[in-house]
Design a protein around this motif. Structure first.
Motif, PDB file in Angstrom:
ATOM      1  N   GLU A 155       0.861  -1.175   0.000  1.00  0.00           N
ATOM      2  CA  GLU A 155       0.000   0.000   0.000  1.00  0.00           C
ATOM      3  C   GLU A 155       0.895   1.221   0.000  1.00  0.00           C
ATOM      4  N   GLY A 156       0.926   1.916  -1.124  1.00  0.00           N
ATOM      5  CA  GLY A 156       1.822   3.065  -1.232  1.00  0.00           C
ATOM      6  C   GLY A 156       3.270   2.626  -1.118  1.00  0.00           C
ATOM      7  N   LYS A 157       4.000   3.227  -0.184  1.00  0.00           N
ATOM      8  CA  LYS A 157       5.410   2.896   0.006  1.00  0.00           C
ATOM      9  C   LYS A 157       5.624   1.749   0.988  1.00  0.00           C
ATOM     10  N   GLU A 158       4.545   1.314   1.635  1.00  0.00           N
ATOM     11  CA  GLU A 158       4.645   0.229   2.616  1.00  0.00           C
ATOM     12  C   GLU A 158       4.427  -1.121   1.952  1.00  0.00           C
ATOM     13  N   ILE A 159       5.380  -2.027   2.151  1.00  0.00           N
ATOM     14  CA  ILE A 159       5.281  -3.379   1.593  1.00  0.00           C
ATOM     15  C   ILE A 159       5.421  -4.387   2.720  1.00  0.00           C
ATOM     16  N   TYR A 160       4.392  -5.213   2.890  1.00  0.00           N
ATOM     17  CA  TYR A 160       4.441  -6.289   3.887  1.00  0.00           C
ATOM     18  C   TYR A 160       4.799  -7.589   3.186  1.00  0.00           C
ATOM     19  N   VAL A 161       5.821  -8.274   3.683  1.00  0.00           N
ATOM     20  CA  VAL A 161       6.284  -9.534   3.098  1.00  0.00           C
ATOM     21  C   VAL A 161       6.113 -10.633   4.139  1.00  0.00           C
ATOM     22  N   SER A 162       5.349 -11.682   3.788  1.00  0.00           N
ATOM     23  CA  SER A 162       5.115 -12.767   4.740  1.00  0.00           C
ATOM     24  C   SER A 162       6.306 -13.715   4.796  1.00  0.00           C
ATOM     25  N   GLN A 163       6.319 -14.557   5.797  1.00  0.00           N
ATOM     26  CA  GLN A 163       7.393 -15.528   5.958  1.00  0.00           C
ATOM     27  C   GLN A 163       7.387 -16.574   4.838  1.00  0.00           C
ATOM     28  N   LYS A 164       6.272 -16.706   4.164  1.00  0.00           N
ATOM     29  CA  LYS A 164       6.177 -17.674   3.063  1.00  0.00           C
ATOM     30  C   LYS A 164       6.769 -17.111   1.766  1.00  0.00           C
ATOM     31  N   PHE A 165       7.165 -15.838   1.790  1.00  0.00           N
ATOM     32  CA  PHE A 165       7.777 -15.195   0.623  1.00  0.00           C
ATOM     33  C   PHE A 165       9.130 -14.615   1.042  1.00  0.00           C
ATOM     34  N   ILE A 166       9.941 -15.453   1.619  1.00  0.00           N
ATOM     35  CA  ILE A 166      11.205 -15.015   2.201  1.00  0.00           C
ATOM     36  C   ILE A 166      12.143 -14.411   1.162  1.00  0.00           C
ATOM     37  N   GLU A 167      11.972 -14.775  -0.109  1.00  0.00           N
ATOM     38  CA  GLU A 167      12.837 -14.254  -1.166  1.00  0.00           C
ATOM     39  C   GLU A 167      12.720 -12.741  -1.334  1.00  0.00           C
ATOM     40  N   GLY A 168      11.613 -12.159  -0.817  1.00  0.00           N
ATOM     41  CA  GLY A 168      11.433 -10.726  -0.950  1.00  0.00           C
ATOM     42  C   GLY A 168      11.739  -9.927   0.306  1.00  0.00           C
ATOM     43  N   GLN A 169      12.216 -10.585   1.351  1.00  0.00           N
ATOM     44  CA  GLN A 169      12.389  -9.948   2.656  1.00  0.00           C
ATOM     45  C   GLN A 169      13.306  -8.726   2.618  1.00  0.00           C
ATOM     46  N   ASP A 170      14.408  -8.784   1.908  1.00  0.00           N
ATOM     47  CA  ASP A 170      15.399  -7.705   1.948  1.00  0.00           C
ATOM     48  C   ASP A 170      15.350  -6.786   0.728  1.00  0.00           C
ATOM     49  N   LEU A 171      14.246  -6.830  -0.030  1.00  0.00           N
ATOM     50  CA  LEU A 171      14.210  -6.091  -1.287  1.00  0.00           C
ATOM     51  C   LEU A 171      13.195  -4.950  -1.305  1.00  0.00           C
ATOM     52  N   VAL A 172      12.582  -4.695  -0.163  1.00  0.00           N
ATOM     53  CA  VAL A 172      11.575  -3.635  -0.101  1.00  0.00           C
ATOM     54  C   VAL A 172      12.177  -2.279  -0.449  1.00  0.00           C
ATOM     55  N   LYS A 173      13.339  -1.967   0.116  1.00  0.00           N
ATOM     56  CA  LYS A 173      13.954  -0.664  -0.112  1.00  0.00           C
ATOM     57  C   LYS A 173      14.539  -0.533  -1.517  1.00  0.00           C
ATOM     58  N   LYS A 174      14.680  -1.626  -2.219  1.00  0.00           N
ATOM     59  CA  LYS A 174      15.217  -1.586  -3.579  1.00  0.00           C
ATOM     60  C   LYS A 174      14.119  -1.370  -4.627  1.00  0.00           C
ATOM     61  N   THR A 175      12.872  -1.244  -4.178  1.00  0.00           N
ATOM     62  CA  THR A 175      11.731  -1.129  -5.090  1.00  0.00           C
ATOM     63  C   THR A 175      11.347   0.326  -5.295  1.00  0.00           C
ATOM     64  N   ARG A 176      11.429   0.804  -6.526  1.00  0.00           N
ATOM     65  CA  ARG A 176      11.042   2.172  -6.855  1.00  0.00           C
ATOM     66  C   ARG A 176       9.522   2.327  -6.828  1.00  0.00           C
ATOM     67  N   ASP A 177       9.085   3.573  -6.746  1.00  0.00           N
ATOM     68  CA  ASP A 177       7.642   3.843  -6.713  1.00  0.00           C
ATOM     69  C   ASP A 177       6.952   3.400  -7.996  1.00  0.00           C
ATOM     70  N   ASN A 178       7.669   3.472  -9.137  1.00  0.00           N
ATOM     71  CA  ASN A 178       7.047   3.137 -10.418  1.00  0.00           C
ATOM     72  C   ASN A 178       7.401   1.729 -10.900  1.00  0.00           C
ATOM     73  N   ALA A 179       7.876   0.868  -9.979  1.00  0.00           N
ATOM     74  CA  ALA A 179       8.216  -0.520 -10.324  1.00  0.00           C
ATOM     75  C   ALA A 179       7.418  -1.482  -9.454  1.00  0.00           C
TER      76      ALA A 179
END
Length: 411
Positions: free
Chosen positions: A147-171
């Protein structure tokens, strides 16, 4: 593909849903049910083909464009996009209510026995929201939500845990995670890339011309390609790729596609074979059929989802019907490929070819917004003529034509 939903995009104001889920109905001919439907789990069966009808400018092509936009944005949002590069979405422009709202896209699909529900909302500047859910047996659980700039990543999607800050607003977050070789995200991106094919008559056809050319250049499925092109009573008996050697100026090698036809003597006996350049000397219908042939072969062989705008354009109704039957037949479609297409060809509106849930309509309301609905929503008696009832306006989705003679005025 199971379902696709879109809202606030081009002529779609409110969210509408196109479904390939087989409705709990029984066709009057059991063979049609057996041929046109396949099960992916105990609780769900899907359709092998679907046709979308509607008047001109009713929104049929916009549905294809919406799926194409989602596919393209998923594949390209994290690659080669500048930080503040605008997102190429188009909102519904005929309502004040939608001006500040994002466009909505969601798709439900299966990879093997696993089902996913993925979607996002975007405006011209950024991704407003994004979500991914996975279904195991009958339970759906969240992998991530945004939602907006906030991204919640569950434990079942561990591959995305450290990539929230690498995500641009338009990506898209999903696209970013796949760039770092996440297993689930890569599998989903590969589904969009390899399984989902969208073709618009308004687009450059080069993206599917190549498939036929590549087949002719090699030995793989070459005979199948020739069989499709020569099997539709076009008078063509052969199909060859002729290599043009490089000249003295450049070192590039070019090639032409040649069709061959019999030349006859005065008594009507076969004399010799005559060659024709397919792009310069064959009809537009023959050219389209050649371009479609490679696509049909690959889609049927690999179980792809083929979505074509104006499939019937430049093709005889019997040819279009034969193409649909390729997908409906277990003999030629053992991998359960799906064909979804828009058309004006009412000859296809037959209970011998389609179940009711395979026929869809688009119709604009008084405010210019597209509604999308299925023939399965109507109570229709057995042996009813889908074609005659549609032309008579019983299902809507037909043009209202005024008195054209008034355009000429009076003498």
């Amino acid at each position: 593909m199971i379902e696709f939903s879109v809202g606030n995009y081009r002529s779609f104001k409110d969210v509408v849903t196109f479904s390939m889920v087989a409705a709990p109905i029984q066709h009057e001919d059991e063979t049609t049910d057996l041929n046109n439907v396949f099960a992916i789990a105990k609780d769900i069966s899907l359709l092998k083909s679907a046709a979308i009808y509607g008047a001109n400018a009713s929104g049929k092509s916009n549905l294809v464009r919406a799926i194409a936009f989602m596919r393209t944005f998923v594949l390209n949002s994290a690659v080669g996009r500048r930080v503040k590069e605008p997102i190429d979405t188009e909102i519904y422009r005929l309502s004040k209510d939608t001006e500040a709202e994002p466009s909505y896209f969601e798709i439900i699909f299966a990879i093997g026995t696993t089902r996913y529900r993925y979607g996002f909302e975007v405006d011209r500047l950024c991704v407003r929201s994004e979500w991914l859910y996975q279904t195991s047996i009958s339970t759906e659980f969240e992998l991530f939500s945004r939602e907006g700039k906030e991204i919640y990543v569950s434990q079942k999607f561990i591959e995305g845990q450290d990539l929230v800050k690498k995500t641009r607003d338009n990506a898209l977050f999903l696209s970013v995670v796949s760039q770092f070789n996440g297993s689930i995200s890569t599998e989903i991106i590969d589904w969009f890339d390899r399984k989902l094919i969208t073709i618009s008559e308004l687009e450059d056809e080069s993206k599917y011309i190549e498939m036929s050319d590549e087949i002719l250049m090699g030995d793989y499925r070459k005979q199948d390609l020739r069989s499709i092109v020569t099997g539709f009573d076009l008078g063509i008996v052969g199909l060859e790729l002729i290599t043009i050697p490089p000249d003295d100026v450049g070192d590039d090698t070019f090639f032409d596609i040649k069709t061959t036809r019999w030349k006859y003597d005065v008594d009507g006996s076969k004399l010799s074979l005559e060659e024709f350049n397919i792009d310069k000397e064959e009809s537009a219908g023959t050219q389209k059929l050649y371009r479609l042939a490679g696509l049909l072969i690959i889609a049927l062989e690999q179980g792809r989802i083929l979505i074509i705008d104006e499939l019937d354009g430049r093709l005889h109704p019997l040819v279009t019907s034969a193409i649909v039957k390729l997908f409906n037949s277990p003999k030629t479609n053992s991998e359960n490929a799906q064909l979804i297409f828009t058309t004006h060809d009412t000859n296809l509106l037959s209970s011998n070819l389609f179940r009711k849930d395979q026929i869809w309509f688009t119709e604009k309301n008084r405010y210019g917004a597209t509604d999308l609905y299925s023939l399965a929503e109507y109570k229709i008696p057995d042996r009813a003529s889908f074609e005659q009832d549609y032309i008579a306006g019983k299902y809507g989705a037909v043009p209202f034509i005024g008195d054209l003679s008034r355009l000429l005025g009076k003498k």
